[in-house]
Design a protein around this motif. Structure first.
Motif, PDB file in Angstrom:
ATOM      1  N   GLY A 153      27.422  -8.820  26.568  1.00  0.00           N
ATOM      2  CA  GLY A 153      27.257  -7.756  25.914  1.00  0.00           C
ATOM      3  C   GLY A 153      28.944  -7.652  24.977  1.00  0.00           C
ATOM      4  O   GLY A 153      29.505  -6.960  24.733  1.00  0.00           O
ATOM      5  N   GLU A 154      29.602  -8.881  25.109  1.00  0.00           N
ATOM      6  CA  GLU A 154      31.235  -8.332  24.281  1.00  0.00           C
ATOM      7  C   GLU A 154      31.149  -8.365  23.091  1.00  0.00           C
ATOM      8  O   GLU A 154      31.462  -7.949  22.261  1.00  0.00           O
ATOM      9  CB  GLU A 154      31.754  -9.691  24.813  1.00  0.00           C
ATOM     10  CG  GLU A 154      32.240 -10.008  26.118  1.00  0.00           C
ATOM     11  CD  GLU A 154      32.364 -10.538  26.831  1.00  0.00           C
ATOM     12  OE1 GLU A 154      33.212 -11.345  25.757  1.00  0.00           O
ATOM     13  OE2 GLU A 154      33.291 -11.250  27.595  1.00  0.00           O
ATOM     14  N   ASP A 155      29.353  -9.091  22.055  1.00  0.00           N
ATOM     15  CA  ASP A 155      30.136  -8.938  20.708  1.00  0.00           C
ATOM     16  C   ASP A 155      28.769  -7.723  20.295  1.00  0.00           C
ATOM     17  O   ASP A 155      27.774  -7.970  20.930  1.00  0.00           O
ATOM     18  CB  ASP A 155      29.051 -10.633  19.928  1.00  0.00           C
ATOM     19  CG  ASP A 155      30.657 -11.829  20.069  1.00  0.00           C
ATOM     20  OD1 ASP A 155      31.513 -11.425  21.056  1.00  0.00           O
ATOM     21  OD2 ASP A 155      30.105 -12.541  20.451  1.00  0.00           O
ATOM     22  N   SER A 156      29.766  -7.894  19.266  1.00  0.00           N
ATOM     23  CA  SER A 156      28.609  -6.563  18.477  1.00  0.00           C
ATOM     24  C   SER A 156      27.786  -6.878  18.039  1.00  0.00           C
ATOM     25  O   SER A 156      25.983  -6.061  17.175  1.00  0.00           O
ATOM     26  CB  SER A 156      29.718  -5.890  17.600  1.00  0.00           C
ATOM     27  OG  SER A 156      29.573  -6.606  16.196  1.00  0.00           O
ATOM     28  N   ASP A 157      27.436  -8.161  17.348  1.00  0.00           N
ATOM     29  CA  ASP A 157      25.910  -9.016  16.710  1.00  0.00           C
ATOM     30  C   ASP A 157      26.178 -10.380  17.204  1.00  0.00           C
ATOM     31  O   ASP A 157      26.789 -11.080  16.983  1.00  0.00           O
ATOM     32  CB  ASP A 157      26.141  -9.001  15.703  1.00  0.00           C
ATOM     33  CG  ASP A 157      24.753  -8.812  14.483  1.00  0.00           C
ATOM     34  OD1 ASP A 157      24.255  -9.280  15.612  1.00  0.00           O
ATOM     35  OD2 ASP A 157      24.909  -8.905  13.519  1.00  0.00           O
ATOM     36  N   HIS A 158      25.169 -10.757  16.575  1.00  0.00           N
ATOM     37  CA  HIS A 158      24.324 -12.729  16.804  1.00  0.00           C
ATOM     38  C   HIS A 158      23.783 -13.048  15.539  1.00  0.00           C
ATOM     39  O   HIS A 158      22.694 -12.216  15.648  1.00  0.00           O
ATOM     40  CB  HIS A 158      24.719 -12.971  18.317  1.00  0.00           C
ATOM     41  CG  HIS A 158      24.777 -14.102  18.227  1.00  0.00           C
ATOM     42  ND1 HIS A 158      26.029 -14.758  18.220  1.00  0.00           N
ATOM     43  CD2 HIS A 158      23.361 -15.428  18.522  1.00  0.00           C
ATOM     44  CE1 HIS A 158      26.118 -16.488  18.749  1.00  0.00           C
ATOM     45  NE2 HIS A 158      24.504 -16.561  18.698  1.00  0.00           N
ATOM     46  N   PRO A 159      23.667 -13.976  15.425  1.00  0.00           N
ATOM     47  CA  PRO A 159      22.897 -14.279  14.035  1.00  0.00           C
ATOM     48  C   PRO A 159      22.264 -14.362  14.497  1.00  0.00           C
ATOM     49  O   PRO A 159      20.660 -14.823  14.040  1.00  0.00           O
ATOM     50  CB  PRO A 159      23.655 -15.287  13.010  1.00  0.00           C
ATOM     51  CG  PRO A 159      25.247 -16.254  13.933  1.00  0.00           C
ATOM     52  CD  PRO A 159      25.004 -14.593  14.934  1.00  0.00           C
ATOM     53  N   LEU A 160      21.910 -15.323  15.669  1.00  0.00           N
ATOM     54  CA  LEU A 160      20.864 -15.503  16.215  1.00  0.00           C
ATOM     55  C   LEU A 160      19.860 -15.763  17.434  1.00  0.00           C
ATOM     56  O   LEU A 160      20.854 -14.877  18.967  1.00  0.00           O
ATOM     57  CB  LEU A 160      20.744 -17.711  16.636  1.00  0.00           C
ATOM     58  CG  LEU A 160      21.329 -18.388  15.918  1.00  0.00           C
ATOM     59  CD1 LEU A 160      22.531 -19.726  17.196  1.00  0.00           C
ATOM     60  CD2 LEU A 160      20.664 -19.290  15.407  1.00  0.00           C
ATOM     61  N   SER A 161      18.592 -15.659  17.195  1.00  0.00           N
ATOM     62  CA  SER A 161      18.259 -14.235  18.357  1.00  0.00           C
ATOM     63  C   SER A 161      17.655 -14.987  19.696  1.00  0.00           C
ATOM     64  O   SER A 161      18.153 -16.578  19.564  1.00  0.00           O
ATOM     65  CB  SER A 161      16.068 -14.911  17.686  1.00  0.00           C
ATOM     66  OG  SER A 161      15.934 -15.583  17.380  1.00  0.00           O
TER      67      SER A 161
END
Length: 282
Positions: free
Chosen positions: A75-83
């Motif tokens: 949960g460190e990143d706010s978003d990710h392009p891959l499901s």
């Protein structure tokens, strides 16, 4: 959508997959593979291309796994392009490509060609969440991949390892470990808050910075020593001068700017070493 969290159709999936291609970090391992091939003196374009593709697949695996762990597990990143399923499918595809390349090296060369290349994928796949929590493995993972790319690129061409390949791989392992310590210093406050044990967290920013430049000085001294011993062409000392100037300038910069300078200095360092090796017969 097969891969993407955002966007639609093939275009959205392709954009999501391409988002994990980071040229700044991918080009050095690929260049190291070609560098190793050129060190061998004998050059098969087909074998060089297969090894290069294997290295690309390994680094791409590292980026996919790192993004998956940082977003879905930590949960460190706010978003990710891959499901989440997309990450797993992409990981399976990149890993499959790597092992196809491994077989394509084993058959025409030998088992050692595959065994020298295999650790690059093992480091890549286990970088997160296993190897990136220890100061030593956090620092040396990427440089070790570069060193292995040089060794593997050399071996697949001639079926053996010689002192020049071993020496160059050692130089890059030491030099890039120093650069990596500076790079990790950018995230010192955040890494400390989540108890991520980088060298900067373990030693403190000032001592880590001193250790980093000590490693870089050692690497440059190794180049000079190997040139004096005639393991390296004498022209490689020009690379020492060029990188030394960049490193001296970066000493006064903050970690972000220092990293930018040192990474670009490493590109120049590699290019000058490549030129020295390429024109060695002259």
């Amino acid at each position: 959508m097969v891969f993407a969290r955002h966007g639609e159709g093939v275009g959205g999936d392709l954009a999501a997959l391409l988002s994990q291609v980071h040229p700044v970090f991918m080009l050095p391992p690929i260049a190291a593979s070609w560098f190793g091939s050129m060190l061998a003196g004998e050059f098969s374009l087909a074998l060089g291309a297969v090894h290069m593709t294997a290295i690309f697949a390994a680094v791409y695996t590292a980026h996919l796994k790192d993004g998956y762990v940082d977003f879905y597990l930590r949960g460190e990143d706010s978003d990710h392009p891959l499901s989440e399923p997309g990450c797993k499918r992409a990981l399976a595809g990149a890993s499959a490509l790597f092992f196809v390349c491994l077989a394509a090296l084993w058959y025409p060369v030998d088992a050692w060609a595959a065994l020298l290349t295999l650790p690059t994928w093992l480091i890549a796949y286990h970088h997160a969440p296993q190897l990136d929590t220890n100061p030593i493995t956090t620092t040396t993972g990427y440089p070790a991949g570069i060193a292995l790319a040089i060794l593997g690129g050399f071996y697949v061409q001639v079926g053996t390892l010689e002192p020049i390949a071993l020496a160059f791989s050692l130089v890059f392992l030491v030099l890039l470990s120093g650069v990596k310590v500076i790079d990790d210093g950018q995230d010192y406050e955040y890494d400390r808050s989540i108890e991520k044990r980088t060298v900067a967290v373990a030693l403190g920013p000032a001592r880590a910075r001193s250790a980093a430049y000590g490693l870089m000085v050692l690497a440059l001294a190794l180049v000079v020593g190997f040139a004096l011993l005639r393991v390296f062409p004498p022209e490689t000392t020009l690379a020492v001068l060029a990188f030394g100037v960049v490193a001296a300038i970066s000493r006064r910069a903050d970690p972000e700017v220092a990293t930018m300078l040192l990474v670009r200095g490493a590109y120049v360092f590699l290019a000058l070493l490549l030129a020295a090796v390429w024109f060695r017969p002259l």
